[in-house]
Design a protein around this motif. Structure first.
Motif, PDB file in Angstrom:
ATOM      1  N   ILE A  73      -2.586 -11.056   9.721  1.00 27.95           N
ATOM      2  CA  ILE A  73      -3.070 -10.652   8.411  1.00 27.95           C
ATOM      3  C   ILE A  73      -2.171 -11.249   7.334  1.00 27.95           C
ATOM      4  N   ARG A  97      -5.956  -9.925   4.116  1.00 21.65           N
ATOM      5  CA  ARG A  97      -7.140 -10.350   4.867  1.00 21.65           C
ATOM      6  C   ARG A  97      -6.719 -10.999   6.188  1.00 21.65           C
ATOM      7  N   SER A 124      -2.917 -11.261   0.586  1.00 25.85           N
ATOM      8  CA  SER A 124      -4.332 -10.933   0.396  1.00 25.85           C
ATOM      9  C   SER A 124      -4.805  -9.758   1.238  1.00 25.85           C
TER      10      SER A 124
END
Length: 253
Positions: A27, A33, A31
Motif C-alpha cells: 500500500i 491505495r 495515497s
C-alpha cells in the motif's frame, strides 16, 4: 525503501477459521491505495501432503461438491524481508488440548486431574518476489504431540541465509526418510529424539537430513529457544537432568 506498507499472510473463505491460501499487498503510504496485490490459493495436492488417507478422501469429496479444501489452525509465525525486497512467510499448525478426568464416588466426591496436550504440526513456507508474486510454497509435514511440558521440545528453529531457508525441529527417527502419508508422531515422553534439518533453496526445492545423531536420552534440543548469532549462524540450547549445553550452528549454502 519508499516506506510503503506491506501486508502478507494467510487467508480463508468468509466464516471459516481454516486456511485456503496466501496473499500479499503493498500500500502506498501517501495515497493509501494498493500498489501491488496478489492472492495464491493452495492446491488440493499441497493441502493433502502429509495427511492421512481419511482426510485426503474428505478433501476429494469437497472438490466434487465444488467446495474449498482447506487446512486448519495455521498461525503465521514469521515474516522475514529479503535483501532484494521480497519476503518469506512461515506458518505452523499449533494448538493446545485440555483433557480433565475425574475420579471418586458417585456422590461427586473425589478429585480431578487435567492434562494439557501441546500440538505442533505441519510447517508452511512461502517465498514472495520483490514484485509481490508468490514464487513458491512448501509444506513440511511433522506431527509433534507432547503433554504437560509447554511444548518445550516441539516447534522449530529458523535461519535464512541468502536465498536458503533452514528449519530445525525434533522429530521421530522414522521420519528421516519421509516421503508421503501421515508422519510418525514425535513424543517427548518417549525420550527418542532425532533433530532434523530441512533446507529449502531459492527455487523451492527441499532436502531433509539429520542434524545430529539420535538423542541418547540425556540431552534434548529445544528449537524454540534458538537465537541468531550472526548472519549465517544460530546458537542452540539443549538440556537434560544433569547437563546444559550451548552449540553454534553455522550454515553454508
Amino acid at each position: 525503501e519508499d516506506l510503503d506498507i506491506v501486508c502478507a499472510g494467510f487467508y480463508s473463505e468468509e466464516g471459516s477459521k481454516s486456511i485456503r491460501g496466501a496473499y500479499y499487498m503493498r500500500i502506498n503510504r501517501k495515497s493509501a491505495r494498493p500498489v501491488e496485490q496478489n492472492v495464491q490459493g493452495f492446491s488440493v495436492e499441497f493441502l493433502n501432503y502429509g495427511a492421512k488417507a481419511r482426510k485426503q478422501s474428505k478433501n476429494a469429496n469437497k472438490i466434487i461438491r465444488k467446495e474449498n479444501s482447506e487446512s486448519f489452525q495455521l498461525e503465521l509465525s514469521e515474516i522475514m524481508f529479503r535483501e532484494d525486497g521480497g519476503a518469506l512467510l512461515v506458518g505452523e499448525q499449533s494448538w493446545i488440548n485440555m483433557v480433565t478426568t475425574a475420579s471418586g464416588g458417585a456422590d461427586g466426591s473425589g478429585s480431578t486431574s487435567t492434562t494439557y496436550f501441546y500440538n505442533y504440526l505441519d510447517l508452511f513456507v512461502l517465498s514472495i518476489s520483490p514484485e509481490g508474486y508468490i514464487e513458491w510454497y512448501q509444506k513440511i509435514p511433522k506431527k509433534q504431540i507432547t503433554s504437560n511440558d509447554g511444548g518445550m521440545y516441539s516447534s522449530y528453529g529458523l535461519k535464512v541465509v541468502n536465498d536458503h531457508v533452514y528449519l530445525i525441529f525434533n522429530d521421530h527417527p522414522e521420519n528421516l526418510f519421509y516421503d508421503q502419508g501421515e508422519p510418525a508422531i514425535f513424543s517427548a515422553n518417549k525420550r527418542r529424539f532425532l533433530p532434523l534439518l530441512v533446507s529449502i533453496n531459492g527455487e523451492g526445492n527441499m532436502e531433509r537430513e539429520a542434524l545430529l545423531n539420535e538423542s541418547d536420552g540425556r540431552v534434548f534440543l529445544r528449537p524454540k529457544s534458538m537465537k541468531g548469532a550472526s548472519r549465517t549462524g544460530l546458537i542452540s540450547y539443549a538440556h537434560g537432568k544433569r547437563a546444559h549445553r550451548l552449540a553454534r550452528i553455522k550454515f553454508t549454502p
